[in-house]
Design an enzyme around this catalytic site. Structure first.
Site, PDB file in Angstrom:
ATOM      1  N   ASP A 129       4.095   2.442  -4.426  1.00 37.61           N
ATOM      2  CA  ASP A 129       4.438   2.522  -5.851  1.00 37.61           C
ATOM      3  C   ASP A 129       5.032   3.878  -6.199  1.00 37.61           C
ATOM      4  OD1 ASP A 129       1.862   3.610  -5.366  1.00 37.61           O
ATOM      5  OD2 ASP A 129       1.252   3.329  -7.453  1.00 37.61           O
ATOM      6  N   LYS A 137      -9.671  11.316  -4.664  1.00 36.05           N
ATOM      7  CA  LYS A 137      -8.265  11.704  -4.495  1.00 36.05           C
ATOM      8  C   LYS A 137      -7.978  13.097  -5.038  1.00 36.05           C
ATOM      9  CE  LYS A 137      -6.659   8.040  -6.557  1.00 36.05           C
ATOM     10  NZ  LYS A 137      -5.732   7.035  -7.132  1.00 36.05           N
ATOM     11  N   ASP A 159      -2.025   1.494 -10.545  1.00 40.17           N
ATOM     12  CA  ASP A 159      -3.389   1.318 -11.024  1.00 40.17           C
ATOM     13  C   ASP A 159      -3.435   1.134 -12.535  1.00 40.17           C
ATOM     14  OD1 ASP A 159      -3.852   1.829  -8.393  1.00 40.17           O
ATOM     15  OD2 ASP A 159      -4.793   3.792  -8.699  1.00 40.17           O
ATOM     16  N   SER A 206      -9.918   1.977  -7.821  1.00 41.96           N
ATOM     17  CA  SER A 206      -9.308   2.568  -9.005  1.00 41.96           C
ATOM     18  C   SER A 206     -10.286   2.863 -10.130  1.00 41.96           C
ATOM     19  CB  SER A 206      -8.179   1.656  -9.515  1.00 41.96           C
ATOM     20  OG  SER A 206      -7.302   2.354 -10.348  1.00 41.96           O
ATOM     21  N   SER A 207     -11.456   3.372  -9.781  1.00 40.92           N
ATOM     22  CA  SER A 207     -12.419   3.739 -10.816  1.00 40.92           C
ATOM     23  C   SER A 207     -11.901   4.884 -11.679  1.00 40.92           C
ATOM     24  CB  SER A 207     -13.761   4.127 -10.187  1.00 40.92           C
ATOM     25  OG  SER A 207     -13.604   5.220  -9.285  1.00 40.92           O
ATOM     26  N   GLU A 251       0.823  -1.210   0.000  1.00 42.53           N
ATOM     27  CA  GLU A 251       0.000   0.000   0.000  1.00 42.53           C
ATOM     28  C   GLU A 251       0.860   1.264   0.000  1.00 42.53           C
ATOM     29  OE1 GLU A 251      -3.370   0.406  -0.297  1.00 42.53           O
ATOM     30  OE2 GLU A 251      -3.256  -1.712  -0.796  1.00 42.53           O
ATOM     31  N   HIS A 252       0.591   2.157  -0.932  1.00 43.92           N
ATOM     32  CA  HIS A 252       1.229   3.473  -0.987  1.00 43.92           C
ATOM     33  C   HIS A 252       2.752   3.400  -1.064  1.00 43.92           C
ATOM     34  CE1 HIS A 252      -2.451   5.794  -0.480  1.00 43.92           C
ATOM     35  NE2 HIS A 252      -2.829   4.871   0.380  1.00 43.92           N
TER      36      HIS A 252
END
Length: 355
Positions: free
Chosen positions: A51, A265, A221, A176-177, A48-49
């Site tokens: 990348d 975001k 994503d 991740s829409s 998580e977080h």
């Protein structure tokens, strides 16, 4: 890395979602779609977080996706509609510069991120168009097909496009829409303009183009949206981007719960605050170990330069950084930079006014 599969065809009449989307497109624009494009959402299993710090992650694609029906028009405009009535229609002339309002992140601005990214940064590969018949929707989402070309090109004037977008990814739910919409837009823009791009290059471009709306993401994503394959998660590594299959256990079931509290975001600074905190930490760690911090923006770059293990990096963090909040003045003093340099070189647009 997954190979580039051939173009796929869908049997419209056997898929209720595609049949409905086709009917809505015809009702909206008075013609049938020329092709369809699709990009799946994702869930991250490990990492998580990290990348945006340059470290590897382990996501997998999910069945929920963004699907678009598309035709090329002669009106010289990009015309967008959404099957969800809460999202308003949008139209912009192709002759105008694409402007994305970061202060008002409407759904169509995410779409325009993909369009603008392809127009500005297009490099190599063959984009696939999904014509009027094909396979099932999951294969359609995941097996996005391309073959690699060598030439660099740009698009001086975009083709006019008419699009109806349908999404099954819960919005602002952490699946991740928004990135899937950017990826779907990038894919269909490539096809509508008869251009070429490999899956890897398209993932990299869409990762960068989402920054037009202000999100300082690391690329996970977009990478899994294009590189995913059925039945496997992917180890995604960066610099350079590459993906390795991670076989899922037989019979494993992953349950994703949704608290239904939405977090956009781009509409807040929460996400970007974490990104810039890691960026500042990178500079501080580099400087503490005598490295030139210029050009170093990711923690993984410091680790590489120091030839350090993860355990050694943890020790370094404890030695150099304190757990209390840093003030702007302290950051500038440690890094020997001005407040103006802090704003222009390290902070994002929506973190400029933090303490």
């Amino acid at each position: 890395m997954a190979s580039n599969p051939p173009k796929l065809k869908i049997e419209i009449t056997s898929n209720e979602r595609l049949k409905t989307l086709k009917e809505q497109f015809e009702a909206r624009f008075g013609e049938s779609p020329l092709f369809y494009a699709c990009a799946p959402g994702r869930v991250n299993l490990i990492g998580e977080h990290i990348d945006y710090c340059g470290y590897s992650v382990l996501p997998m694609a999910i069945e929920q996706n963004i699907l678009a029906a598309v035709s090329v028009n002669s009106l010289g405009t990009i015309q967008l509609a959404n099957t969800n009535p809460q999202y308003q229609d949008f139209k912009v002339p192709c002759s105008e510069e694409i402007v994305i309002d970061r202060e008002d992140p409407k759904w169509y601005y995410y779409f325009l991120c993909g369009v603008k990214g392809i127009q500005v940064r297009c490099v190599g590969g063959l984009c696939c168009g999904f014509m009027k018949q094909s396979l099932n929707i999951l294969q359609f989402c995941i097996l996005i097909c391309f073959s690699i070309l060598q030439e660099r090109f740009g698009i001086a004037r975009l083709a006019g496009m008419s699009c109806v977008v349908d999404g099954t990814i819960p919005p602002s739910s952490g699946l991740s829409s928004s990135s899937a919409l950017v990826c779907c837009s990038g894919l269909l823009t490539m096809e509508a303009n008869h251009k070429s791009l490999s899956k890897v290059a398209l993932a990299e471009i869409c990762a960068k183009s989402e920054r037009y709306i202000g999100t300082e993401g690391g690329g996970m994503d977009q990478s899994i949206s294009f590189l995913a394959e059925k039945g496997t998660a992917k180890l995604i590594e960066f610099q350079p981007l590459r993906a390795t299959d991670v076989k899922l256990p037989e019979g494993a079931v992953f349950v994703i719960s949704n608290c239904c509290v939405e977090m956009n975001k781009a509409a807040s600074s929460h996400y970007n605050i974490r990104v810039v905190e890691c960026r500042i930490a990178t500079k501080m760690l580099a400087q503490a170990r005598g490295l030139d911090p210029r050009g170093l923006l990711k923690l993984s770059q410091v680790q590489t330069e120091l030839k350090a293990s993860l355990e050694e990096m943890l020790v370094l963090v404890d030695e150099v950084l304190h757990p209390e909040l840093y003030s702007r003045e302290e950051i500038c003093k440690v890094l020997d930079i001005t407040s103006e340099q802090l704003c222009t070189e390290l902070l994002s647009a929506n973190t400029q006014h933090g303490g």
